[in-house]
Write an enzyme that holds these catalytic residues in place. Sequence first.
Site, short mmCIF file in Angstrom:
data_model
loop_
_atom_site.label_atom_id
_atom_site.label_comp_id
_atom_site.label_asym_id
_atom_site.label_seq_id
_atom_site.Cartn_x
_atom_site.Cartn_y
_atom_site.Cartn_z
N TYR A 97 -18.54 -14.87 -1.38
CA TYR A 97 -18.81 -14.74 -2.81
C TYR A 97 -17.84 -15.55 -3.67
O TYR A 97 -18.09 -15.78 -4.84
CB TYR A 97 -18.77 -13.27 -3.23
CG TYR A 97 -20.12 -12.61 -3.14
CD1 TYR A 97 -21.16 -13.05 -3.96
CD2 TYR A 97 -20.37 -11.60 -2.24
CE1 TYR A 97 -22.41 -12.46 -3.88
CE2 TYR A 97 -21.61 -11.00 -2.15
CZ TYR A 97 -22.63 -11.44 -2.98
OH TYR A 97 -23.86 -10.86 -2.91
N GLU A 134 -15.51 7.14 23.86
CA GLU A 134 -16.64 6.40 23.30
C GLU A 134 -17.13 7.01 22.00
O GLU A 134 -17.41 6.31 21.05
CB GLU A 134 -17.80 6.36 24.32
CG GLU A 134 -19.06 5.69 23.77
CD GLU A 134 -20.20 5.63 24.78
OE1 GLU A 134 -19.96 5.89 25.97
OE2 GLU A 134 -21.32 5.31 24.37
N ASP A 186 -19.96 7.68 28.13
CA ASP A 186 -21.19 8.21 28.71
C ASP A 186 -21.42 7.59 30.09
O ASP A 186 -21.05 6.45 30.33
CB ASP A 186 -22.39 7.85 27.83
CG ASP A 186 -22.46 8.70 26.56
OD1 ASP A 186 -21.75 9.72 26.50
OD2 ASP A 186 -23.22 8.34 25.66
#
Lengths: 417, 417
Positions: B160, B246, B298
């Site tokens: 920007y 995690e 997991d």
Amino acid sequence: MKGSGPAAPAGREMALAKSQTAAVARVMQGVVAMRRQVEKELSATSGRAPTLEALGITNVTEVRERDPSAVMRAIEELFADAADSILRGQGLHFEVPNRTATNQLYVPELDRIVLKSKTSTRSFDSTAQVRKTAIMTRVMEMLHQVLRRNIHTTKRDLFYADVKLFRSQDESDAVLDDVACVIGCTRTSLHVVASEKGVVVGRVQFREDGDLIDCTRMGVGGKAIPPFIDKISDFRSDAEFILLVEKDAAFMRLAEDRFYNKYPCIIITAKGQPDVATRLFLRKCRDDLKLPVLGLVDADPYGLKILSVYMSGSKTMSYDSASLTTSDIKWLGVRPSDLDKYNIPEQCRLPMKASDIKYGKALLEEDFVRRNPKWYAELEAMLSSKVKAEIQALSSYGFQYLTETYLPRKLKERDWI
Amino acid sequence: MKGSGPAAPAGREMALAKSQTAAVARVMQGVVAMRRQVEKELSATSGRAPTLEALGITNVTEVRERDPSAVMRAIEELFADAADSILRGQGLHFEVPNRTATNQLYVPELDRIVLKSKTSTRSFDSTAQVRKTAIMTRVMEMLHQVLRRNIHTTKRDLFYADVKLFRSQDESDAVLDDVACVIGCTRTSLHVVASEKGVVVGRVQFREDGDLIDCTRMGVGGKAIPPFIDKISDFRSDAEFILLVEKDAAFMRLAEDRFYNKYPCIIITAKGQPDVATRLFLRKCRDDLKLPVLGLVDADPYGLKILSVYMSGSKTMSYDSASLTTSDIKWLGVRPSDLDKYNIPEQCRLPMKASDIKYGKALLEEDFVRRNPKWYAELEAMLSSKVKAEIQALSSYGFQYLTETYLPRKLKERDWI
């Protein structure tokens, strides 16, 4: 040190410091006035908040924060009643308040929704309801365990605690709201929490699970807002306002520049869509400290939507909106009218997509926009110009334009609506 | 107090406390041994890390952390050279090191990638390169501003700051890596940062922008990991290991139970996919404190992938992987073999989708799996069973099974690979 040499610079420094303090005081005048007003209003309502009884409203279920022992007692009573019913030969069943819109009653004096008397019976005898009744019983048993240990859990953990019965997480999730309504407590009171996402920094101290958290000493990263609002207490602050920021990048700028040192405020962000933990935190922080809340969001329909989620909540959760919503957030910026006022270069203004325009038009119809004519006018102007802009667009005037120019000018001009 | 009455219970309490301490010590034995080993190894390498020169490797670009003044000086020199070149009538051009795989050299002694000598010339005279050369010049000018003020910025802010020239953010983003390679510094050294997502809690103290942060007193929500790693210093800790988690829900359980009080550790999560700030923090924390890192993810291919991102990084960023990656993370759990070992109920084991299996098979071919036969065996077992499980599956034995049973047993049995 020798002679009177150092005296002069010290004097000059002091004069400079004084003039800076005076400049900041001038910038802050409007906010201070608003803070006093908010304090007065909130003290007035909290001091003599009418009860439902006093308002002559009876036969409704009030949903509010309850402490673990009260929720446990309620579960025990439900189970005692169920046992009674079984012994009387009438089987296992629960009366569940209906959560549909027609059974909700808005009480303007309390700015809260309560549930009317319509309930439905969930019975173990009915083939259609046997599973749901079993699930509800099991979930209440597990919640009792969680509350007795005074720990918190997530929906996912709850599901895994008896996958065989629940089969899918939707089934255990669905009864949570039922249980909350039966007991008349918020989801948070059940100690089932969502993940955290929000961060806070600035002029506030509080206790979190016994630890004293001082948010003026949280470096540049800030303090993660915890998922357990009931572990937060003893707010203290000398801030004049809460600055609610949509995005991480703007939060980072404010935190690194320690904006709150010069302009006493508390800076909160949920990094995009507001999560439950951040909404609970904002509400509690505002109520306990009695501070005005100024919102800094992108100048697009989603920025406005984010303010509305903080203010009115999402529709499915409305029955326990009291602890989740913070009414009367002021829209500080970036507003569509700022683009011209602050001469944001054409290149930093983005064309609205068809989906933006569609979404913006839908917002024009919503209550939170309609009841604030200035918001309505800004949104209308945005839609007719078909132009939007991000907070970052302010960087076109320098990376610290936000903290050094834009916000001080906004505050000084009392430019919030 | 009267007589010897209270002595007995006090004695009993003390005996209980002693036996508990002894139990914890037994659980921790293996971790303590590993921590000492890691400390020895890391001290050895950091003590006498060979230089590229000593290894006889010349003519390469080394990319490493540099302080703001060094980066500013490098930019000034590049601009002085460019001015010289223009005055000599040879126009504006930069030599940019090539970042393709063929131009990368892995130096095993340093466990680091350096860039070989292939460069390409980016010239303002060339029609094809005029825009890119202009963008690179402008970006370096802006970075110099940022560094001189000693602030940090984001890619979005950078874009920007001159939308007219850059047109799209891709264009300003693309030259950032070029600038880093020309200067031979990491992206972080340019003070361009990504947003923060990670949280830390446990037995560690550090300074963040001057503030002393004590992560044992961060309540249940923890401390947000800041996007500016260079503002973090003075790590202190009595932890024996870092527990890398995690997911948010498991982090929440560990934080609420203050797992680190009993088992001295530092708990870090990026809440899913690791972001740059969390990876930098993990690496610095590990290096400064010389601690082993145990991963709790997991039991599915994505859990493994997350460990690999911490260990090897993503491929496009490899040129500055040194500060981003933490080699030698141990896979503590949840491992496919845990499902039987800990009797995870059938209902908590989820069938792998076709996409899971495809992804898992691709991982079997990757270096980080192949060079660890035990990881390879676990992944193979997962793929042949076609079953996966989340950390939350452990909740089937109670909400605190993770902290009270699973992890202590894992640690006691030294069950990491």
